[in-house]
Design a protein around this motif. Structure first.
Motif, short mmCIF file in Angstrom:
data_model
loop_
_atom_site.label_atom_id
_atom_site.label_comp_id
_atom_site.label_asym_id
_atom_site.label_seq_id
_atom_site.Cartn_x
_atom_site.Cartn_y
_atom_site.Cartn_z
N ALA A 193 0.86 -1.19 0.00
CA ALA A 193 0.00 0.00 0.00
C ALA A 193 0.89 1.24 0.00
O ALA A 193 1.69 1.44 0.93
CB ALA A 193 -0.92 -0.01 1.22
N ARG A 194 0.77 2.04 -1.03
CA ARG A 194 1.55 3.27 -1.11
C ARG A 194 1.10 4.25 -0.02
O ARG A 194 -0.09 4.39 0.26
CB ARG A 194 1.39 3.90 -2.48
N GLY A 195 2.08 4.92 0.57
CA GLY A 195 1.78 5.93 1.58
C GLY A 195 2.27 7.28 1.13
O GLY A 195 3.42 7.64 1.39
N PRO A 196 1.44 8.06 0.46
CA PRO A 196 1.89 9.35 -0.10
C PRO A 196 2.45 10.29 0.96
O PRO A 196 3.28 11.15 0.64
CB PRO A 196 0.62 9.92 -0.72
N ASP A 197 2.02 10.14 2.20
CA ASP A 197 2.50 11.02 3.27
C ASP A 197 3.66 10.40 4.05
O ASP A 197 4.10 10.98 5.05
CB ASP A 197 1.35 11.35 4.22
N THR A 198 4.11 9.23 3.61
CA THR A 198 5.22 8.55 4.27
C THR A 198 6.52 8.88 3.53
O THR A 198 6.57 8.80 2.30
CB THR A 198 5.01 7.03 4.27
N PRO A 199 7.58 9.26 4.25
CA PRO A 199 8.82 9.63 3.57
C PRO A 199 9.36 8.48 2.70
O PRO A 199 9.20 7.30 3.02
CB PRO A 199 9.77 9.94 4.72
N ALA A 200 10.03 8.85 1.63
CA ALA A 200 10.67 7.86 0.76
C ALA A 200 11.68 7.05 1.57
O ALA A 200 12.39 7.58 2.43
CB ALA A 200 11.36 8.56 -0.40
N GLY A 201 11.73 5.77 1.31
CA GLY A 201 12.66 4.90 2.00
C GLY A 201 12.13 4.32 3.29
O GLY A 201 12.81 3.50 3.92
N VAL A 202 10.91 4.69 3.67
CA VAL A 202 10.31 4.16 4.89
C VAL A 202 9.21 3.18 4.50
O VAL A 202 8.16 3.58 4.00
CB VAL A 202 9.73 5.28 5.78
N VAL A 203 9.47 1.90 4.68
CA VAL A 203 8.49 0.86 4.39
C VAL A 203 8.30 0.02 5.64
O VAL A 203 9.26 -0.55 6.16
CB VAL A 203 8.94 -0.03 3.21
N THR A 204 7.07 -0.04 6.10
CA THR A 204 6.72 -0.90 7.22
C THR A 204 6.37 -2.27 6.67
O THR A 204 5.60 -2.38 5.72
CB THR A 204 5.52 -0.34 7.99
N VAL A 205 6.95 -3.32 7.26
CA VAL A 205 6.73 -4.67 6.74
C VAL A 205 6.12 -5.55 7.82
O VAL A 205 6.45 -5.43 9.00
CB VAL A 205 8.04 -5.29 6.21
N ARG A 206 5.18 -6.37 7.42
CA ARG A 206 4.56 -7.36 8.30
C ARG A 206 4.63 -8.72 7.61
O ARG A 206 4.21 -8.82 6.46
CB ARG A 206 3.09 -7.01 8.58
N PRO A 207 5.18 -9.76 8.28
CA PRO A 207 5.84 -9.77 9.59
C PRO A 207 7.09 -8.89 9.61
O PRO A 207 7.75 -8.70 8.59
CB PRO A 207 6.22 -11.24 9.79
N GLY A 208 7.41 -8.38 10.78
CA GLY A 208 8.45 -7.40 10.90
C GLY A 208 9.85 -7.89 10.64
O GLY A 208 10.77 -7.09 10.47
N ASP A 209 10.05 -9.21 10.60
CA ASP A 209 11.40 -9.76 10.39
C ASP A 209 11.78 -9.87 8.92
O ASP A 209 12.92 -10.20 8.62
CB ASP A 209 11.50 -11.14 11.03
N ARG A 210 10.87 -9.60 8.00
CA ARG A 210 11.17 -9.80 6.57
C ARG A 210 11.93 -8.59 6.02
O ARG A 210 11.46 -7.83 5.17
CB ARG A 210 9.88 -10.04 5.79
N THR A 211 13.15 -8.43 6.54
CA THR A 211 13.93 -7.25 6.23
C THR A 211 14.41 -7.20 4.78
O THR A 211 14.52 -6.13 4.19
CB THR A 211 15.14 -7.17 7.17
N LYS A 212 14.69 -8.36 4.20
CA LYS A 212 15.14 -8.37 2.80
C LYS A 212 14.01 -7.92 1.87
O LYS A 212 14.23 -7.16 0.93
CB LYS A 212 15.62 -9.77 2.42
N ALA A 213 12.80 -8.38 2.16
CA ALA A 213 11.66 -7.95 1.35
C ALA A 213 11.41 -6.46 1.51
O ALA A 213 11.04 -5.78 0.54
CB ALA A 213 10.42 -8.76 1.73
N ALA A 214 11.60 -5.94 2.72
CA ALA A 214 11.43 -4.51 2.94
C ALA A 214 12.45 -3.71 2.12
O ALA A 214 12.10 -2.68 1.50
CB ALA A 214 11.56 -4.17 4.42
#
Length: 345
Positions: free
Chosen positions: A52-73
């Motif tokens: 889900a795109r977050g137009p008000d979220t700064p570039a480079g900030v992606v919240t991922v669920r589950p939180g451990d999937r850092t490579k996908a983030a």
């Protein structure tokens, strides 16, 4: 930017694989040495992603669920940059959700499946179609090495650390039936703890010979020749992996008429390879299953490299035994250090 685009959500999916048919060091078209592999494709489990795109979220900030999937983030951030550039937009952050059915740490491409699903979800959210070579480049940047899951089912020799195809080996693999199993009780393999592989010129010549034989096996549809290649590659992989059950599995394959064995070179899944054209296929499959379980090697899944209505009409799952006492893919680190029970694939 239209209101619809400001809140666009995209979806992506990626498959997994069942380890490798061949893995080693090869010459690229320019004559340079590089690591490469040929994976064994498998339908069924995979990763699904929603971005889900977050137009008000700064570039480079992606919240991922589950939180451990850092490579996908990381992959999502890179994909946003790529897609925004192609669409003439400013990049923004967003939220990434993943649902994975691929067991972690067993050499089935779970992290690559997550990464590619994430990239495809971002591209879908931006209305952009990314070529496979771009997806491969982003995947390597996100996780340092990537399986060729972004490509179609054609067998390719893929440079996993560079994200490029070294050779398309042909249109499709020879028909095979694979009796999948889990070595080491299905415990994940910590690839970072394995000794670094140092290849010399003799190794390079051996791998190039196997590459040539595999190319011929694909061209001729020769399951037996492919089995020889996979077995030779698996034996070489054992120099680092040292699975205690490998000799047992190879012995069962020879005793019951399989054409060879294959393994995950960075995990614990393995497969007995059978030619579906050989008489008594179902009897052979049942014999392999009984023999593996009799030796305490958990059987995971029997599947085929041909469409399900062809030589082997259905994919049968074996739901008894320790390999099947579990649920979906567990949450945990991208490279888990604890033993994991393999779900019914």
């Amino acid at each position: 930017m239209s209101p619809a685009l400001r809140h666009a959500t995209g979806y992506g999916h990626a498959p997994c694989h069942h380890g490798e048919i061949l893995q080693g060091v090869f010459r690229d078209p320019a004559g340079r040495r590089c690591a490469g592999l040929v994976t064994l494709p498998m339908d069924g489990p995979g990763s699904r992603a929603e971005f889900a795109r977050g137009p008000d979220t700064p570039a480079g900030v992606v919240t991922v669920r589950p939180g451990d999937r850092t490579k996908a983030a990381r992959a999502a951030v890179l994909a946003v940059e790529e897609c925004a550039r192609r669409g003439g937009e400013a990049p923004c952050g967003g939220e990434l959700r993943l649902l994975g059915e691929v067991p972690v740490g067993l050499g089935m491409g779970s992290s690559t499946s997550d990464v590619i699903a994430a990239v495809r979800a971002v591209a879908d959210a931006y209305g952009v179609r990314l070529p496979a070579e771009v997806v491969a480049r982003l995947a390597v940047r996100a996780e340092r090495a990537s399986d060729p899951l972004m490509l179609d089912a054609r067998p390719v020799l893929f440079a996993q650390r560079e994200g490029r195809v070294l050779e398309v080996l042909g249109r499709r693999l020879p028909p095979l039936v694979v009796v999948g199993c889990a070595l080491g009780g299905g415990a994940p393999v910590d690839t970072l703890a394995l000794p670094a592989r140092v290849w010399d010129e003799a190794d390079l010549r051996a791998f190039e010979r196997l590459r040539s034989l595999l190319r011929r096996a694909v061209a001729l549809g020769d399951a037996a020749l492919l089995g020889r290649v996979a077995t030779a590659s698996a034996r070489r992989g054992q120099r680092a992996l040292r699975h205690a059950e490998f000799d047992t599995v190879e012995g069962i394959a020879g005793r019951l008429g399989a054409v060879g064995v294959q393994i995950a070179h960075s995990g614990s899944v393995a497969g007995l390879l059978l030619d579906p054209a050989v008489p008594g296929l179902r009897h052979r499959v049942r014999g392999c299953v009984r023999a593996l379980e009799g030796e305490g090697v958990p059987v995971t899944r029997v599947f085929t490299t041909v469409p399900t209505r062809a030589a082997f009409p259905t994919t049968k799952e074996f739901t008894s035994g320790p390999a099947h006492r579990g649920g979906r893919r567990p949450t945990g680190s991208d490279t888990p250090r604890r033993p994991a029970r393999l779900p019914a694939l």
